[in-house]
Motif scaffolding. Sequence first.
Motif, short mmCIF file in Angstrom:
data_model
loop_
_atom_site.label_atom_id
_atom_site.label_comp_id
_atom_site.label_asym_id
_atom_site.label_seq_id
_atom_site.Cartn_x
_atom_site.Cartn_y
_atom_site.Cartn_z
N MET A 175 0.83 -1.20 0.00
CA MET A 175 0.00 0.00 0.00
C MET A 175 0.87 1.26 0.00
SD MET A 175 -3.31 0.38 2.45
CE MET A 175 -2.53 1.50 3.59
N LEU A 176 0.45 2.23 -0.81
CA LEU A 176 1.23 3.48 -0.87
C LEU A 176 1.08 4.28 0.42
CD1 LEU A 176 0.60 5.09 -4.39
CD2 LEU A 176 2.73 4.18 -3.48
N PRO A 177 2.14 4.95 0.86
CA PRO A 177 1.99 5.87 2.00
C PRO A 177 1.00 6.99 1.67
CG PRO A 177 4.31 5.49 1.48
CD PRO A 177 3.50 4.87 0.38
N GLU A 178 0.49 7.64 2.72
CA GLU A 178 -0.42 8.79 2.58
C GLU A 178 0.15 9.84 1.64
OE1 GLU A 178 -3.24 10.20 4.91
OE2 GLU A 178 -3.49 8.08 4.34
N PRO A 179 -0.71 10.49 0.84
CA PRO A 179 -0.19 11.62 0.04
C PRO A 179 0.12 12.81 0.95
CG PRO A 179 -2.56 11.38 -0.26
CD PRO A 179 -2.13 10.24 0.60
N LEU A 180 0.96 13.72 0.46
CA LEU A 180 1.25 14.94 1.22
C LEU A 180 0.08 15.90 1.08
CD1 LEU A 180 4.97 15.35 0.19
CD2 LEU A 180 4.14 14.96 2.53
N ASP A 181 -0.28 16.53 2.18
CA ASP A 181 -1.43 17.43 2.22
C ASP A 181 -0.90 18.88 2.20
OD1 ASP A 181 -3.52 19.04 2.94
OD2 ASP A 181 -4.21 17.78 4.58
N ARG A 182 -1.16 19.56 1.09
CA ARG A 182 -0.64 20.92 0.93
C ARG A 182 -1.15 21.87 2.03
NH1 ARG A 182 -1.32 24.85 -4.33
NH2 ARG A 182 -0.61 26.72 -3.29
N ASP A 183 -2.44 21.73 2.40
CA ASP A 183 -3.00 22.62 3.43
C ASP A 183 -2.27 22.44 4.75
OD1 ASP A 183 -4.75 23.58 1.64
OD2 ASP A 183 -6.46 22.39 2.32
N ARG A 184 -2.02 21.20 5.09
CA ARG A 184 -1.30 20.93 6.35
C ARG A 184 0.11 21.54 6.31
NH1 ARG A 184 0.59 14.97 8.62
NH2 ARG A 184 2.07 15.80 10.14
N LEU A 185 0.76 21.40 5.18
CA LEU A 185 2.12 21.94 5.05
C LEU A 185 2.09 23.47 5.14
CD1 LEU A 185 3.49 19.68 2.17
CD2 LEU A 185 4.02 19.49 4.60
N GLU A 186 1.12 24.07 4.46
CA GLU A 186 1.06 25.54 4.47
C GLU A 186 0.73 26.07 5.87
OE1 GLU A 186 0.32 26.97 -0.06
OE2 GLU A 186 -1.42 27.00 1.29
#
Length: 269
Positions: free
Chosen positions: A1-12
């Motif tokens: 299973m692929l890891p979670e995608p990166l969440d732009r809102d969380r990063l910002e």
Amino acid sequence: MLPEPLDRDRLETALLGADSLWRRVEVVESTDSTNADVAAAARRGTDEGLVVVAEHQRAGRGRLGRRWESPPRSGIAVSVLLRPSSVGPARWPWLPLLAGLAVHDCLADVAAVEARLKWPNDVLVVGRKAAGVLVERIDTDAGPAAVIGIGLNVSVGPPELPTPWSTSLAIAGAATTDRATILVELLRRLAARYHDWIGAEGDPAAGLRAAYVAACDTLGREVRVELPDGDPLVGRAVGVDMSGRLELSVGGERRVVGAGDVVHLRSGS
Ligand code: BTN
């Protein structure tokens, strides 16, 4: 299973703010190279502080013309745009070392992994390469810019490692392999080191050189340095000079190397 995608809102939310170096975060699913994307943005006149992260790179660039390869979502591939116009060009060679040090600091803090640096900026974990840094200087109409690209192997397993001397945070038993957590800390550490460097007008004697030397695994070792052109040098790594170059003792003679690929031969006594 692929890891979670990166969440732009969380990063910002974690990274942007009035006092922050970081001005905009872009997360792209796939691109040739985040360094190429940030270099293009620099040429269009984009301000300092752009961050581009890719879930996958089709043609990731490594040092000395090599490739940087990593399966989708298995690592961090990030590039940032800096415009250190107040620092003279003679001190810019410290940027790659500064970036390697930021990765080193981040891994100790957030992943509880003891990283060491192989000159100039390979990040080693238990003697194997977990991360690499590629800094490119770009001439633009708004003046010279620096693109700092960092690749970090996070969840890559042994069969997918790009080379026999690579490793990943998962293989090293890191405390976390959550890419967003690691990326936020990495960019905070990079911003802090950059802030201090700018504050010191790039003077490595203000603390950067000492911090780098303390984190560098190359010093004191017998090494072979593959030079970009010319025969390899074999000698003892004895220091890092004020320009960030590696100082070697080769048959009793002092030699200085500004670029090259270092192989650690034996530990020092
Ligand atoms: C090296 O050790 O050879 C340097 C590797 C640098 C890889 C990173 S991944 C993000 C950024 N984009 C690239 O194309 N390269 C750097």
